[in-house]
Write a protein that holds these residues in place. Structure first.
Motif, PDB file in Angstrom:
ATOM      1  N   PRO A 152       0.785  -1.237   0.000  1.00  0.00           N
ATOM      2  CA  PRO A 152       0.000   0.000   0.000  1.00  0.00           C
ATOM      3  C   PRO A 152       0.820   1.292   0.000  1.00  0.00           C
ATOM      4  O   PRO A 152       0.362   2.319  -0.494  1.00  0.00           O
ATOM      5  N   GLY A 177      -2.222   2.797  -1.520  1.00  0.00           N
ATOM      6  CA  GLY A 177      -3.207   2.489  -0.468  1.00  0.00           C
ATOM      7  C   GLY A 177      -4.027   3.708  -0.081  1.00  0.00           C
ATOM      8  O   GLY A 177      -5.246   3.621   0.091  1.00  0.00           O
ATOM      9  N   LEU A 195      -5.435  -1.913   4.242  1.00  0.00           N
ATOM     10  CA  LEU A 195      -5.031  -2.557   2.989  1.00  0.00           C
ATOM     11  C   LEU A 195      -3.544  -2.876   3.068  1.00  0.00           C
ATOM     12  O   LEU A 195      -2.732  -1.999   3.396  1.00  0.00           O
ATOM     13  N   THR A 196      -3.196  -4.135   2.753  1.00  0.00           N
ATOM     14  CA  THR A 196      -1.782  -4.496   2.850  1.00  0.00           C
ATOM     15  C   THR A 196      -1.208  -5.018   1.534  1.00  0.00           C
ATOM     16  O   THR A 196       0.008  -5.052   1.355  1.00  0.00           O
ATOM     17  N   ILE A 206      -2.286  -5.084  -2.822  1.00  0.00           N
ATOM     18  CA  ILE A 206      -3.286  -4.522  -3.737  1.00  0.00           C
ATOM     19  C   ILE A 206      -3.055  -5.023  -5.157  1.00  0.00           C
ATOM     20  O   ILE A 206      -1.909  -5.094  -5.612  1.00  0.00           O
TER      21      ILE A 206
END
Ligand SMILES: Cc1cc2nc3c(=O)[nH]c(=O)nc-3n(C[C@H](O)[C@H](O)[C@H](O)COP(=O)(O)OP(=O)(O)OC[C@H]3O[C@@H](n4cnc5c(N)ncnc54)[C@H](O)[C@@H]3O)c2cc1C
Length: 466
Positions: free
Chosen positions: A131, A162, A221-222, A224
């Motif tokens: 992110p 992110g 969010l880690t 994507i």
């Protein structure tokens, strides 16, 4: 006075306790930050854009900031925060402009800037990344491999992927590819929950909408999966027109016609262009400006078209990535407001959507009522139905909050959509999901309300049985 000292002692104990606890959660205690100046910086974004938010958020500061480098460290931080019921506010690059990442209740700022790896660009054009990766870096790397971002904010160079997904909506490229919510632009992501035992959960397809643009209130969010577009050779193009209507009509004709391959279609009415001092040689006194990023192969045809529409072409120059000089996207989207504020601190902005068929009448009604206290700045963008509409970030002269709210109400009364950028919670920002799926995800993933508290006001904490 005594109260003040008591408070200082208590809060410094809290800092120390938190910092010590977090230092055990991550491998290197140097990545736990407590210096007041650093905390102040990491607790703020561009909230000061709004004269309404400015006094409300200036003094909000986290107790500690932490910079994880791995998902395991991030899980350990959330586990620690959960056990001690400490608020956690995620931060990408801090370029949001509604105070999205200002920690209203103190606690921990989770700075993800060190989780910035680009894992791969798949052969079918999907970037897989962490992110904290900066959008400008992704654009540069993608173009080396024949791809480019489908859309990006004008804060391209600084903003993180992110932060864009969690706090942004669209930007340069949206005239062709719509916003983050449209056309499967965001394919999937892994999100870490703030449950009793934090978990990594994969959201893909329609399930991304539960977390997208939720300001980090319902998960972190880690990893994507972000769809790219085939790279195009672009030319930056500007043309000046005697009247705003001429500039608008010309730009609109390019924006709505799919035969033109474009990345940006912007209109500024005078005197907005007088604020762009570094590129003032491209502007013309008293004239409105059309700014377009056009496929280089179509530049000559665009020039002919602009001349036929009564315009004067004032610039053409190749776009060669985020380091291009001049980079004309630096004057578009919400950067326009920044230049206006530099010229006169009394300016602020609104975020609007005009009706494609009624916009001329809407412009007239606004001018009649507010004169030049509202200046038209149009960003054409494709909506989720595939229709290109005149989105707008008008520059507005601020006097009082009441007048600003009256202006918003008047816009809505004449059919102009307004996403209010002068509020600090999701629900009134204009992009909260009517189907409540973000709220439902928050109830599941953050039942104690520890993630970015205060930003999703329809959420009420749940009692968790232990
Ligand atoms: C001059 C200017 C121009 C701008 N132009 C545009 C524009 O054209 N289009 C546009 O959409 N926006 C625009 N913005 C707003 C902002 O720059 C963008 O949305 C940007 O993408 C935010 O990225 P960031 O990394 O700075 O996010 P941050 O500001 O750090 O965070 C934004 C929000 O996302 C949350 N967040 C961050 N990372 C994560 C994560 N990993 N998981 C969960 N939540 C997270 C934060 O808590 C916060 O609520 C503009 C702002 C400015 C000041």
């Amino acid at each position: 006075m005594e109260h003040g000292l008591d408070f200082l002692e208590r809060s410094s104990e809290m800092h120390d306790g938190l910092a010590a606890g977090l230092s055990e959660a991550i491998a290197d205690s140097a990545r736990v930050l407590t210096a007041p100046a650093v905390l102040d910086r990491l607790s703020h974004d561009f909230y000061w854009y709004s004269p309404v938010l400015r006094p409300l958020l200036a003094n909000k500061t986290a107790d500690v900031a932490v910079r994880p480098t791995t998902v395991d460290e991030l899980l350990a931080v959330l586990r620690y925060a959960g056990r001690h019921e400490v608020a956690v506010t995620v931060r990408g690059s801090g370029t949001g402009n509604y105070g999205q990442c200002v920690p209203l209740e103190g606690g921990i700022v989770l700075d993800l800037s060190l989780m910035d790896k680009l894992e791969e660009i798949t052969t079918d054009g999907v970037a897989v990344c962490q992110p904290g990766l900066r959008l400008g870096v992704l654009e540069t790397e993608a173009r080396k491999q024949g791809w480019e971002l489908r859309m990006y904010p004008s804060t391209l160079v600084k903003a993180s992927v992110g932060g864009f997904l969690a706090g942004g909506s669209g930007g340069i490229g949206s005239v062709a590819y719509g916003g983050l919510r449209d056309f499967d632009n965001v394919r999937a992501f892994e999100v870490v929950t703030m449950e009793e035992e934090p978990r990594v959960v994969l959201h893909q397809g329609a399930a991304v909408h539960e977390i997208l643009h939720a300001w980090g209130t319902n998960g972190v969010l880690t990893r994507i999966w972000f769809a790219l577009a085939p790279a195009v050779g672009w030319t930056q193009f500007t043309a000046a027109f005697d009247t705003y209507e001429q500039a608008f009509r010309f730009t609109e004709s390019v924006a709505v016609d799919a035969a033109w391959s474009k990345r940006l279609a912007t209109v500024f009415e005078w005197p907005i262009t007088s604020f762009f001092t570094p590129v003032k040689h491209l502007m013309r006194q008293d004239k409105s400006l059309s700014l377009i990023m056009i496929a280089s192969t179509q530049c000559d045809a665009l020039r002919d078209s602009a001349l036929a529409a009564g315009g004067e072409v004032t610039f053409t120059g190749a776009y060669e990535g985020p380091r291009t000089q001049p980079l004309l996207s630096d004057y578009t989207w919400n950067h326009t407001t920044l230049w206006a504020m530099k010229a006169d601190a009394a300016y602020t902005y609104l975020q609007c959507g005009f009706s494609p068929s009624e916009c001329m009448e809407q412009f007239r009604l606004l001018r009649e009522r507010y004169g030049y206290d509202i200046l038209f700045h149009i960003e054409f963008m494709k909506n989720g139905d595939g229709v290109v509409i005149p989105g707008a970030i008008p520059v507005v002269r601020f006097t009082t909050e009441e007048r600003l709210n009256e202006m918003i109400a008047f816009c809505r009364s004449i059919g102009v959509f307004v996403a209010n950028p002068h509020v600090n919670y999701l629900e009134d920002g204009g992009r909260f999901r009517a189907d409540n799926i973000q709220l439902l995800a928050k109830q599941r993933y953050d039942p104690r309300g520890l993630l970015n508290p205060g930003k999703m006001i329809s959420f009420h904490k749940q009692v968790v049985n232990r």
